[in-house]
Write a protein that holds these residues in place. Structure first.
Motif, PDB file in Angstrom:
ATOM      1  N   GLN A 377       0.843  -1.296  -0.069  1.00 44.62           N
ATOM      2  CA  GLN A 377      -0.213  -0.033  -0.058  1.00 44.62           C
ATOM      3  C   GLN A 377       0.801   1.362   0.105  1.00 44.62           C
ATOM      4  O   GLN A 377       0.280   2.404   0.193  1.00 44.62           O
ATOM      5  CB  GLN A 377      -1.049  -0.088   1.151  1.00 44.62           C
ATOM      6  CG  GLN A 377      -2.103   0.785   1.068  1.00 44.62           C
ATOM      7  CD  GLN A 377      -3.326   0.923   2.198  1.00 44.62           C
ATOM      8  OE1 GLN A 377      -2.858   0.139   3.266  1.00 44.62           O
ATOM      9  NE2 GLN A 377      -4.249   1.521   2.100  1.00 44.62           N
ATOM     10  N   LEU A 378       2.077   1.023  -0.176  1.00 44.66           N
ATOM     11  CA  LEU A 378       2.828   2.210  -0.206  1.00 44.66           C
ATOM     12  C   LEU A 378       2.596   3.355  -1.203  1.00 44.66           C
ATOM     13  O   LEU A 378       2.626   4.543  -0.783  1.00 44.66           O
ATOM     14  CB  LEU A 378       4.576   1.746  -0.438  1.00 44.66           C
ATOM     15  CG  LEU A 378       5.503   2.784  -0.260  1.00 44.66           C
ATOM     16  CD1 LEU A 378       5.476   3.809   1.038  1.00 44.66           C
ATOM     17  CD2 LEU A 378       7.036   2.348  -0.459  1.00 44.66           C
ATOM     18  N   GLY A 379       2.428   2.943  -2.393  1.00 41.25           N
ATOM     19  CA  GLY A 379       2.138   3.904  -3.485  1.00 41.25           C
ATOM     20  C   GLY A 379       1.010   4.695  -3.165  1.00 41.25           C
ATOM     21  O   GLY A 379       0.873   6.084  -2.815  1.00 41.25           O
ATOM     22  N   GLN A 380      -0.322   4.055  -2.678  1.00 44.69           N
ATOM     23  CA  GLN A 380      -1.635   4.649  -2.246  1.00 44.69           C
ATOM     24  C   GLN A 380      -1.148   5.799  -0.969  1.00 44.69           C
ATOM     25  O   GLN A 380      -1.589   6.835  -0.902  1.00 44.69           O
ATOM     26  CB  GLN A 380      -2.547   3.790  -1.994  1.00 44.69           C
ATOM     27  CG  GLN A 380      -3.752   4.460  -1.557  1.00 44.69           C
ATOM     28  CD  GLN A 380      -4.999   3.303  -1.357  1.00 44.69           C
ATOM     29  OE1 GLN A 380      -4.666   2.404  -0.985  1.00 44.69           O
ATOM     30  NE2 GLN A 380      -6.136   3.741  -1.438  1.00 44.69           N
ATOM     31  N   ALA A 381      -0.407   5.132   0.025  1.00 50.68           N
ATOM     32  CA  ALA A 381      -0.127   5.902   1.092  1.00 50.68           C
ATOM     33  C   ALA A 381       0.651   7.305   0.817  1.00 50.68           C
ATOM     34  O   ALA A 381       0.302   8.407   1.366  1.00 50.68           O
ATOM     35  CB  ALA A 381       0.780   5.098   2.130  1.00 50.68           C
ATOM     36  N   MET A 382       1.587   7.246   0.030  1.00 51.26           N
ATOM     37  CA  MET A 382       2.292   8.567  -0.404  1.00 51.26           C
ATOM     38  C   MET A 382       1.483   9.084  -1.438  1.00 51.26           C
ATOM     39  O   MET A 382       1.413  10.628  -1.170  1.00 51.26           O
ATOM     40  CB  MET A 382       3.480   7.732  -1.408  1.00 51.26           C
ATOM     41  CG  MET A 382       4.737   7.219  -0.736  1.00 51.26           C
ATOM     42  SD  MET A 382       5.184   8.415   0.385  1.00 51.26           S
ATOM     43  CE  MET A 382       6.698   7.818   1.261  1.00 51.26           C
ATOM     44  N   THR A 383       0.460   8.834  -1.996  1.00 51.31           N
ATOM     45  CA  THR A 383      -0.694   9.646  -2.961  1.00 51.31           C
ATOM     46  C   THR A 383      -1.447  10.374  -1.963  1.00 51.31           C
ATOM     47  O   THR A 383      -1.590  11.649  -1.949  1.00 51.31           O
ATOM     48  CB  THR A 383      -1.502   8.624  -3.471  1.00 51.31           C
ATOM     49  OG1 THR A 383      -0.487   8.164  -4.622  1.00 51.31           O
ATOM     50  CG2 THR A 383      -2.487   9.591  -4.433  1.00 51.31           C
ATOM     51  N   VAL A 384      -2.118   9.619  -0.637  1.00 48.20           N
ATOM     52  CA  VAL A 384      -2.715  10.358   0.251  1.00 48.20           C
ATOM     53  C   VAL A 384      -1.916  11.377   1.201  1.00 48.20           C
ATOM     54  O   VAL A 384      -2.344  12.391   1.273  1.00 48.20           O
ATOM     55  CB  VAL A 384      -3.413   9.371   1.063  1.00 48.20           C
ATOM     56  CG1 VAL A 384      -3.763  10.000   2.358  1.00 48.20           C
ATOM     57  CG2 VAL A 384      -4.264   8.359   0.621  1.00 48.20           C
ATOM     58  N   MET A 385      -0.628  11.091   1.382  1.00 43.00           N
ATOM     59  CA  MET A 385       0.291  12.125   2.066  1.00 43.00           C
ATOM     60  C   MET A 385       0.323  13.316   0.998  1.00 43.00           C
ATOM     61  O   MET A 385       0.099  14.447   1.637  1.00 43.00           O
ATOM     62  CB  MET A 385       1.580  11.576   2.400  1.00 43.00           C
ATOM     63  CG  MET A 385       2.724  12.438   2.849  1.00 43.00           C
ATOM     64  SD  MET A 385       4.211  11.882   2.824  1.00 43.00           S
ATOM     65  CE  MET A 385       4.171  11.060   4.545  1.00 43.00           C
ATOM     66  N   GLN A 386       0.512  13.249  -0.228  1.00 43.91           N
ATOM     67  CA  GLN A 386       0.714  14.324  -0.838  1.00 43.91           C
ATOM     68  C   GLN A 386      -0.638  15.004  -1.303  1.00 43.91           C
ATOM     69  O   GLN A 386      -0.642  16.225  -1.207  1.00 43.91           O
ATOM     70  CB  GLN A 386       1.348  14.040  -2.177  1.00 43.91           C
ATOM     71  CG  GLN A 386       1.605  15.010  -3.299  1.00 43.91           C
ATOM     72  CD  GLN A 386       2.635  15.962  -2.908  1.00 43.91           C
ATOM     73  OE1 GLN A 386       3.402  15.586  -2.035  1.00 43.91           O
ATOM     74  NE2 GLN A 386       3.067  16.812  -3.813  1.00 43.91           N
ATOM     75  N   ALA A 387      -1.604  14.282  -1.394  1.00 43.46           N
ATOM     76  CA  ALA A 387      -2.859  15.039  -1.553  1.00 43.46           C
ATOM     77  C   ALA A 387      -3.328  15.723  -0.538  1.00 43.46           C
ATOM     78  O   ALA A 387      -3.860  16.905  -0.566  1.00 43.46           O
ATOM     79  CB  ALA A 387      -3.943  14.078  -2.136  1.00 43.46           C
ATOM     80  N   GLY A 388      -3.297  15.093   0.687  1.00 38.97           N
ATOM     81  CA  GLY A 388      -3.599  15.906   2.185  1.00 38.97           C
ATOM     82  C   GLY A 388      -2.550  17.115   2.236  1.00 38.97           C
ATOM     83  O   GLY A 388      -3.268  18.178   2.678  1.00 38.97           O
ATOM     84  N   ARG A 389      -1.268  16.998   1.922  1.00 45.85           N
ATOM     85  CA  ARG A 389      -0.598  18.123   2.249  1.00 45.85           C
ATOM     86  C   ARG A 389      -0.928  19.146   1.302  1.00 45.85           C
ATOM     87  O   ARG A 389      -0.933  20.551   1.800  1.00 45.85           O
ATOM     88  CB  ARG A 389       1.033  17.857   2.285  1.00 45.85           C
ATOM     89  CG  ARG A 389       1.840  18.809   2.065  1.00 45.85           C
ATOM     90  CD  ARG A 389       3.433  18.361   1.738  1.00 45.85           C
ATOM     91  NE  ARG A 389       3.869  17.564   2.788  1.00 45.85           N
ATOM     92  CZ  ARG A 389       4.643  16.596   2.407  1.00 45.85           C
ATOM     93  NH1 ARG A 389       4.672  16.083   1.278  1.00 45.85           N
ATOM     94  NH2 ARG A 389       5.201  15.734   3.300  1.00 45.85           N
ATOM     95  N   MET A 390      -1.027  19.077   0.147  1.00 45.26           N
ATOM     96  CA  MET A 390      -1.331  20.051  -0.934  1.00 45.26           C
ATOM     97  C   MET A 390      -2.748  20.591  -0.642  1.00 45.26           C
ATOM     98  O   MET A 390      -3.080  21.862  -0.800  1.00 45.26           O
ATOM     99  CB  MET A 390      -1.333  19.681  -2.185  1.00 45.26           C
ATOM    100  CG  MET A 390       0.011  19.010  -2.524  1.00 45.26           C
ATOM    101  SD  MET A 390       1.398  20.661  -2.417  1.00 45.26           S
ATOM    102  CE  MET A 390       1.053  21.343  -3.858  1.00 45.26           C
TER     103      MET A 390
END
Length: 449
Positions: A377-390
């Motif tokens: 789930q690493l790719g999805q987790a990184m996507t959520v991190m970036q989306a939430g930050r922005m």
């Protein structure tokens, strides 16, 4: 599947066996590069292609924003619609990050990255078409922004495959951040020079070319690897299944206390840091420094970020950088307190450079996060991190503008430091309580007083 609060995952291991993908180089051994520092990361040929592709696409995004803003203003004479082109670069992150996040792990990474770049290239090329309505131009900008978190999350997961976990991954992420900050400086300068020489449409054409070049670099310079979460069968590839998987995966991440704590640590400091940055144009007007002074102020934070990332990645070891996570996370929101004294241009620039140095807290966040998240789930987790930050940064910028309508700038800007200090300390306390710092691939993190 180990949980973040359970046993740490074993040392770096390949997500899939090294193999030669069609049209790409052999996959790197997931044990990562040998040696230390940025030089060892650049020694990995596949990473060099990823780095070059990211440099091109980052410049493309910045130049696209400038050219589109100018084009919309010339078509409408509306400052609001012109400014909206920048806002639309942040807000669709929430949509892409929640509804499309599963793409990063359900499809082969190289395919996702190339398709995202192709979408951006086609959108930029469509902006060049004469007679395109403004609403369509803004919609195309939304399309670029919506795929951005998917691209960022997939690329972050790919770094784990190329470099391995632990120190190589952390340094690779650091280099990506350096590109992001450097692209702001170079992109604004290049965009301004290009617009002085050619039309906005021609600049957008150049932007389409940068995305195309990025797609080609990723297609021919990176290896084909199977999807991290398993190959998608025809029955599972439908849009409804994808949306469901994205939403369910996001909920699982947010329901996991250690992962949620680390996400908050990744989101909260930037949200408060951007408050003074969002108000630099009116603050420059308050000082009477003109456009040149305002532009200089906008360079402050990126310069501080690039310098801090480079020095920390070059001069400090992994343990020292990890120990800086909490102190720098708090420090990065504190320089805005100095705006209460209504500093002159020079001192304001110093405060902004100091604020930018706080970006170095991400070294520890990345190390803990990649070890806490299940591999599939690493790719999805990184996507959520970036989306939430922005997304939270975009909301904070909007709220800062609203607050500045009703209160003086020397009150609003330092208020971000007060609120930020309290908020970051609260998040740090939650990270400590959750045990997120002990979920590491290379052993427990030493306690930080």
């Amino acid at each position: 599947m180990p949980t973040p609060s359970g046993p740490a995952r074993p040392g770096p291991a390949p997500a899939c066996p090294p193999a030669s993908g069609p049209g790409g180089p052999p996959a790197q051994d997931a044990a990562g590069p040998t040696g230390t520092g940025y030089r060892a990361v650049f020694a990995v040929p596949e990473f060099r292609f990823v780095f070059a592709a990211h440099l091109l696409s980052s410049l493309g995004v910045v130049v696209c924003e400038i050219a589109l803003s100018v084009l919309v203003y010339r078509l409408t004479d509306s400052p609001l619609l012109s400014a909206l082109t920048f806002a639309l670069g942040l807000l669709p992150y929430l949509l892409g990050g929640t509804l499309l996040s599963a793409v990063a792990d359900r499809y082969p990474a190289r395919r996702v990255l190339v398709v995202c770049d192709a979408v951006c290239a086609l959108a930029a090329a469509a902006m060049v078409l004469p007679g395109t309505p403004v609403v369509v131009l803004l919609g195309l900008r939304c399309a670029i922004a919506a795929v951005a978190p998917v691209f960022a999350g997939t690329r972050a997961g790919t770094l784990g495959d190329i470099l391995g976990e632990g120190e190589p991954f952390v340094l690779g992420r650091s280099l990506i951040r350096i590109v992001n900050q450097g692209a702001q400086l170079a992109g604004f300068a290049a965009g301004g020079l290009l617009l002085a020489a050619v039309t906005p449409g021609a600049v957008l054409g150049i932007t389409a070319a940068t995305f195309t070049a990025s797609a080609l670099l990723l297609r021919w310079g990176t290896a084909a690897r199977p999807a991290r979460g398993g190959r998608v069968t025809a029955g599972r590839a439908g849009g409804g299944a994808l949306l469901g998987a994205s939403w369910a995966g996001t909920r699982r991440l947010l329901a996991d206390r250690p992962i949620r704590a680390l996400l908050l640590l990744a989101w909260v400091p930037p949200a408060l840091v951007v408050v003074p940055e969002a108000l630099l144009v009116p603050y420059g007007d308050l000082l009477g420094v003109g456009p040149a002074g305002q532009g200089l102020l906008m360079c402050g934070m990126p310069v501080g970020a690039v310098v801090a990332e480079t020095l920390a990645g070059t001069l400090l070891g992994p343990r020292a950088r990890t120990r800086l996570t909490f102190p720098m996370g708090v420090f990065t929101v504190l320089p805005s307190l100095g705006f209460a004294a209504r500093p002159s241009l020079g001192w304001a620039l110093v405060l902004l450079v100091l604020t930018g140095t706080g970006i170095s807290y991400n070294f520890g966040v990345d190390r803990w996060f990649v070890a806490a998240v299940p591999e599939e789930q690493l790719g999805q987790a990184m996507t959520v991190m970036q989306a939430g930050r922005m997304t939270i940064m975009g909301l904070a910028m909007g709220l800062a503008g609203v607050a500045a309508e009703y209160a003086p700038l020397p009150v609003v800007m330092p208020a971000a430091g007060v609120l930020g200090g309290a908020a970051v300390l609260a998040v740090i306390a939650e990270v400590r309580r959750s045990g997120a710092r002990t979920a590491r691939a290379d052993g427990p993190v030493p306690a930080i007083p």
